[in-house]
Design a protein around this motif. Structure first.
Motif, PDB file in Angstrom:
ATOM      1  N   GLU A 121       0.817  -1.215   0.000  1.00 21.91           N
ATOM      2  CA  GLU A 121       0.000   0.000   0.000  1.00 21.91           C
ATOM      3  C   GLU A 121       0.852   1.267   0.000  1.00 21.91           C
ATOM      4  O   GLU A 121       0.407   2.321  -0.434  1.00 21.91           O
ATOM      5  N   THR A 122       2.064   1.154   0.509  1.00 26.06           N
ATOM      6  CA  THR A 122       2.917   2.341   0.617  1.00 26.06           C
ATOM      7  C   THR A 122       4.239   2.201  -0.129  1.00 26.06           C
ATOM      8  O   THR A 122       4.958   3.187  -0.292  1.00 26.06           O
ATOM      9  N   ASP A 123       4.547   0.976  -0.572  1.00 21.50           N
ATOM     10  CA  ASP A 123       5.844   0.686  -1.204  1.00 21.50           C
ATOM     11  C   ASP A 123       7.006   0.958  -0.258  1.00 21.50           C
ATOM     12  O   ASP A 123       8.131   1.219  -0.690  1.00 21.50           O
ATOM     13  N   LYS A 124       6.724   0.915   1.031  1.00 19.73           N
ATOM     14  CA  LYS A 124       7.759   1.083   2.049  1.00 19.73           C
ATOM     15  C   LYS A 124       7.708  -0.123   2.984  1.00 19.73           C
ATOM     16  O   LYS A 124       6.685  -0.807   3.065  1.00 19.73           O
ATOM     17  N   PRO A 125       8.797  -0.380   3.712  1.00 21.23           N
ATOM     18  CA  PRO A 125       8.757  -1.508   4.656  1.00 21.23           C
ATOM     19  C   PRO A 125       7.684  -1.282   5.724  1.00 21.23           C
ATOM     20  O   PRO A 125       7.378  -0.142   6.087  1.00 21.23           O
ATOM     21  N   PHE A 126       7.117  -2.366   6.204  1.00 20.58           N
ATOM     22  CA  PHE A 126       6.184  -2.260   7.318  1.00 20.58           C
ATOM     23  C   PHE A 126       6.933  -1.689   8.520  1.00 20.58           C
ATOM     24  O   PHE A 126       8.084  -2.050   8.780  1.00 20.58           O
ATOM     25  N   ALA A 127       6.272  -0.811   9.247  1.00 20.77           N
ATOM     26  CA  ALA A 127       6.920  -0.174  10.392  1.00 20.77           C
ATOM     27  C   ALA A 127       6.931  -1.083  11.614  1.00 20.77           C
ATOM     28  O   ALA A 127       7.774  -0.933  12.494  1.00 20.77           O
ATOM     29  N   SER A 128       5.997  -2.034  11.659  1.00 16.42           N
ATOM     30  CA  SER A 128       5.900  -2.895  12.839  1.00 16.42           C
ATOM     31  C   SER A 128       5.169  -4.186  12.496  1.00 16.42           C
ATOM     32  O   SER A 128       4.539  -4.303  11.434  1.00 16.42           O
ATOM     33  N   GLU A 129       5.237  -5.140  13.402  1.00 20.15           N
ATOM     34  CA  GLU A 129       4.524  -6.402  13.241  1.00 20.15           C
ATOM     35  C   GLU A 129       3.021  -6.162  13.210  1.00 20.15           C
ATOM     36  O   GLU A 129       2.290  -6.792  12.448  1.00 20.15           O
ATOM     37  N   LYS A 130       2.553  -5.230  14.026  1.00 19.28           N
ATOM     38  CA  LYS A 130       1.119  -4.940  14.062  1.00 19.28           C
ATOM     39  C   LYS A 130       0.646  -4.390  12.719  1.00 19.28           C
ATOM     40  O   LYS A 130      -0.417  -4.766  12.216  1.00 19.28           O
ATOM     41  N   GLU A 131       1.437  -3.498  12.128  1.00 14.98           N
ATOM     42  CA  GLU A 131       1.055  -2.932  10.831  1.00 14.98           C
ATOM     43  C   GLU A 131       0.985  -4.037   9.777  1.00 14.98           C
ATOM     44  O   GLU A 131       0.092  -4.046   8.927  1.00 14.98           O
ATOM     45  N   TYR A 132       1.918  -4.979   9.853  1.00 11.15           N
ATOM     46  CA  TYR A 132       1.932  -6.093   8.900  1.00 11.15           C
ATOM     47  C   TYR A 132       0.686  -6.966   9.070  1.00 11.15           C
ATOM     48  O   TYR A 132       0.016  -7.323   8.091  1.00 11.15           O
ATOM     49  N   GLU A 133       0.349  -7.304  10.308  1.00 16.01           N
ATOM     50  CA  GLU A 133      -0.818  -8.152  10.542  1.00 16.01           C
ATOM     51  C   GLU A 133      -2.108  -7.420  10.177  1.00 16.01           C
ATOM     52  O   GLU A 133      -3.053  -8.025   9.664  1.00 16.01           O
ATOM     53  N   ALA A 283      -8.283  11.114 -10.846  1.00 16.63           N
ATOM     54  CA  ALA A 283      -6.817  11.024 -10.875  1.00 16.63           C
ATOM     55  C   ALA A 283      -6.234  12.021 -11.872  1.00 16.63           C
ATOM     56  O   ALA A 283      -5.234  12.696 -11.596  1.00 16.63           O
ATOM     57  N   GLU A 284      -6.885  12.133 -13.026  1.00 17.26           N
ATOM     58  CA  GLU A 284      -6.406  13.067 -14.048  1.00 17.26           C
ATOM     59  C   GLU A 284      -6.560  14.511 -13.587  1.00 17.26           C
ATOM     60  O   GLU A 284      -5.676  15.349 -13.824  1.00 17.26           O
ATOM     61  N   GLU A 285      -7.675  14.800 -12.916  1.00 15.28           N
ATOM     62  CA  GLU A 285      -7.917  16.159 -12.428  1.00 15.28           C
ATOM     63  C   GLU A 285      -6.893  16.568 -11.371  1.00 15.28           C
ATOM     64  O   GLU A 285      -6.438  17.710 -11.331  1.00 15.28           O
ATOM     65  N   ILE A 286      -6.551  15.628 -10.505  1.00 15.35           N
ATOM     66  CA  ILE A 286      -5.608  15.944  -9.421  1.00 15.35           C
ATOM     67  C   ILE A 286      -4.173  15.940  -9.927  1.00 15.35           C
ATOM     68  O   ILE A 286      -3.317  16.673  -9.438  1.00 15.35           O
ATOM     69  N   GLY A 287      -3.919  15.075 -10.926  1.00 12.32           N
ATOM     70  CA  GLY A 287      -2.554  14.943 -11.423  1.00 12.32           C
ATOM     71  C   GLY A 287      -1.781  13.865 -10.705  1.00 12.32           C
ATOM     72  O   GLY A 287      -0.563  13.976 -10.515  1.00 12.32           O
ATOM     73  N   VAL A 288      -2.507  12.814 -10.263  1.00 10.55           N
ATOM     74  CA  VAL A 288      -1.858  11.682  -9.602  1.00 10.55           C
ATOM     75  C   VAL A 288      -2.251  10.409 -10.343  1.00 10.55           C
ATOM     76  O   VAL A 288      -3.070  10.433 -11.263  1.00 10.55           O
ATOM     77  N   SER A 289      -1.670   9.291  -9.932  1.00  4.77           N
ATOM     78  CA  SER A 289      -1.967   8.024 -10.594  1.00  4.77           C
ATOM     79  C   SER A 289      -3.339   7.499 -10.170  1.00  4.77           C
ATOM     80  O   SER A 289      -3.878   7.880  -9.127  1.00  4.77           O
ATOM     81  N   ARG A 290      -3.869   6.620 -10.996  1.00  3.13           N
ATOM     82  CA  ARG A 290      -5.145   5.966 -10.670  1.00  3.13           C
ATOM     83  C   ARG A 290      -5.002   5.157  -9.382  1.00  3.13           C
ATOM     84  O   ARG A 290      -5.929   5.086  -8.572  1.00  3.13           O
ATOM     85  N   GLN A 291      -3.824   4.571  -9.176  1.00  2.00           N
ATOM     86  CA  GLN A 291      -3.584   3.783  -7.967  1.00  2.00           C
ATOM     87  C   GLN A 291      -3.644   4.663  -6.725  1.00  2.00           C
ATOM     88  O   GLN A 291      -4.168   4.254  -5.683  1.00  2.00           O
ATOM     89  N   ALA A 292      -3.121   5.892  -6.833  1.00  2.00           N
ATOM     90  CA  ALA A 292      -3.143   6.806  -5.685  1.00  2.00           C
ATOM     91  C   ALA A 292      -4.574   7.127  -5.284  1.00  2.00           C
ATOM     92  O   ALA A 292      -4.924   7.119  -4.097  1.00  2.00           O
ATOM     93  N   LYS A 300      -6.725   4.143   2.655  1.00  2.00           N
ATOM     94  CA  LYS A 300      -5.402   3.656   3.029  1.00  2.00           C
ATOM     95  C   LYS A 300      -4.340   4.742   2.960  1.00  2.00           C
ATOM     96  O   LYS A 300      -3.210   4.538   3.396  1.00  2.00           O
ATOM     97  N   SER A 301      -4.689   5.874   2.378  1.00  2.00           N
ATOM     98  CA  SER A 301      -3.808   7.043   2.397  1.00  2.00           C
ATOM     99  C   SER A 301      -4.664   8.267   2.115  1.00  2.00           C
ATOM    100  O   SER A 301      -5.812   8.140   1.667  1.00  2.00           O
ATOM    101  N   THR A 302      -4.118   9.436   2.385  1.00  2.00           N
ATOM    102  CA  THR A 302      -4.855  10.675   2.120  1.00  2.00           C
ATOM    103  C   THR A 302      -3.932  11.667   1.423  1.00  2.00           C
ATOM    104  O   THR A 302      -2.727  11.694   1.693  1.00  2.00           O
ATOM    105  N   PRO A 303      -4.488  12.471   0.532  1.00  5.83           N
ATOM    106  CA  PRO A 303      -3.661  13.474  -0.144  1.00  5.83           C
ATOM    107  C   PRO A 303      -3.289  14.601   0.815  1.00  5.83           C
ATOM    108  O   PRO A 303      -3.970  14.822   1.820  1.00  5.83           O
ATOM    109  N   ARG A 304      -2.240  15.292   0.488  1.00  2.28           N
ATOM    110  CA  ARG A 304      -1.788  16.425   1.300  1.00  2.28           C
ATOM    111  C   ARG A 304      -1.565  17.643   0.406  1.00  2.28           C
ATOM    112  O   ARG A 304      -1.407  17.522  -0.801  1.00  2.28           O
TER     113      ARG A 304
END
Length: 335
Positions: A121-133, A283-292, A300-304
Motif C-alpha cells: 500500500e505504501t511501497d515502504k517496509p512495514f513499520a511494525s509487526e502490528k502494521e503487517y498483521e 486522478a487526471e484532475e488531481i494529477g496523480v496516478s489511478r492507484q493513488a 489507506k492514504s490521504t492526499p496532502r
C-alpha cells in the motif's frame, strides 16, 4: 521469507475443521488463503493421541506444546514448559542483523521480520509487526458486510462471534469475553488452580520472561509492557518510545487517523457517484496516478497540500459543503 499465519486465521481454520460439515483441508485452504500444506499440518494433529491424556489432541497448538515438553531447555536443564518458552529460547539463538546481538525476545524478532517486508500500500517496509498483521487482515472480506475488514480487531471480533460459549450456549459477544473464557481453562503453574482472569495470566507470563536490562524476571505485566515499548521506534520522532503511555498515545492517534482516512474515502466515493464520474477522471484532475486515488478511496492514504486542494476543487467541495467534523479536521490538518 515464509509468512507467519496470524492467530486469528489459525482459529478460523480450527473453526472450519470443527464445524462438522466435512470440509476438506483443501477447501479450508481455499477459504482462508492459507496453503494446503499448512492447513493439513494444523488439522492432522487432531488425529493423533495425546499420551498424557489418552485422547486426541484438540489442536495443532496442543500437539506442538506436547512435543515441546519433550525437549530439554539447555538454559535450565528442564523440559520446556510451553511452546512459547521454546520459541523464546530459539529466538535468543538468532542474531539481529541490525544490532549484531542476539534477539532479546520473540517480539523483537517478529518486529524485525515485519520491517523486512514491503507494504504494497505504501511501497515502504512495514513499520511494525502490528502494521503487517493489520495489512494481512485488510485483504480479507467480512462476510457480514461484504467489505474488507478494517482492522485486526474487527477480524478478531468477527471470528469470536462465530464461536459458542460453552458456559452460556450462546455466541461470544466479544473478543474480550472469548479470551477471558480461554484463560479460565488454563492452569496457573504457580498455584495449581485455573487462572481467574486474563490479567492474572498475563502477569504470570511476564514473570517467566527475563528482562535484558536487569537479567531478572519481569516483576509484572506492566514492567514487561514498559520494556517492550522502549524497544519500539516512534515514527513521529525516530526515537524509541519513552514509555508504554507514549506508545499507547501514538497507537491511539494512528487508530483515529485510520478512521478519518476511511471517512474521507467513503466521502470521495459518494461524491464521485453523485457527480457521475469515476476515479480515473479524478486522478487526471488531481494529477496523480489511478492507484493513488484508489488508495484515497480505500482509506489507506490521504492526499496532502496541493493534491488535497485539487481534490477538493475537482469534487467541488467548498467551505459551505456539509462535512463531518472529523473530515473538516483532517482537511485542515493536511492543507
Amino acid at each position: 521469507m515464509p509468512k507467519r499465519i496470524p492467530e486469528e486465521t489459525r482459529e478460523e481454520i480450527k473453526r472450519l475443521y470443527d464445524s462438522g460439515n466435512g470440509i476438506s483441508p483443501a477447501e479450508i485452504a481455499r477459504q482462508t488463503g492459507v496453503s494446503y500444506g499448512s492447513v493439513y499440518g494444523m488439522t492432522r494433529a487432531r488425529q493423533r493421541i495425546n499420551p498424557e491424556t489418552g485422547k486426541t489432541f484438540a489442536s495443532q497448538t496442543e500437539y506442538g506444546d506436547y512435543l515441546t515438553r519433550q525437549r530439554i531447555n539447555p538454559e535450565t536443564d528442564k523440559p520446556f514448559a510451553s511452546r512459547g518458552e521454546y520459541l523464546e529460547f530459539r529466538t535468543r539463538q538468532r542474531i539481529n542483523p541490525e544490532t549484531d546481538k542476539p534477539f532479546a525476545s520473540r517480539g523483537e524478532y517478529l518486529e524485525f521480520r515485519a520491517r523486512q517486508r514491503i507494504n504494497p500500500e505504501t511501497d515502504k517496509p512495514f513499520a511494525s509487526e502490528k502494521e503487517y498483521e493489520d495489512y494481512l487482515v485488510r485483504q480479507k472480506v467480512n462476510p457480514e458486510t461484504g467489505k474488507t475488514f478494517a482492522s485486526q480487531t474487527e477480524y478478531g471480533d468477527y471470528l469470536t462471534r462465530q464461536r459458542i460459549n460453552p458456559e452460556t450456549d450462546k455466541p461470544f459477544a466479544s473478543r474480550g469475553e472469548y479470551l477471558e473464557f480461554r484463560v479460565r481453562q488454563k492452569v496457573n503453574p504457580e498455584t495449581g488452580e485455573h487462572f481467574k482472569s486474563l490479567s492474572e495470566r498475563q502477569g504470570y507470563l511476564a514473570r517467566q520472561r527475563i528482562n535484558p536490562e536487569t537479567d531478572k524476571p519481569f516483576a509484572s505485566q506492566k514492567e514487561y509492557l514498559e520494556f517492550r515499548a522502549r524497544q519500539r521506534i516512534n515514527p513521529e520522532t525516530d526515537k524509541p518510545f519513552a514509555s508504554q503511555g507514549e506508545y499507547e498515545g501514538y497507537s491511539a492517534r494512528q487508530r483515529s487517523q485510520k478512521v478519518r482516512n476511511r471517512e474521507l474515502g467513503d466521502f470521495i466515493r459518494r461524491r464521485l457517484k453523485w457527480i457521475g464520474l469515476n476515479q480515473s477522471w479524478l486522478a487526471e484532475e488531481i494529477g496523480v496516478s489511478r492507484q493513488a486515488v484508489n488508495l484515497y478511496v480505500a482509506g489507506k492514504s490521504t492526499p496532502r497540500g496541493e493534491n488535497l486542494r485539487r481534490l477538493l476543487s475537482a469534487l467541488d467541495i467548498k467551505e459551505s459543503t456539509n462535512l463531518p467534523k472529523s473530515l473538516e479536521d483532517l482537511i485542515e490538518e493536511r492543507l
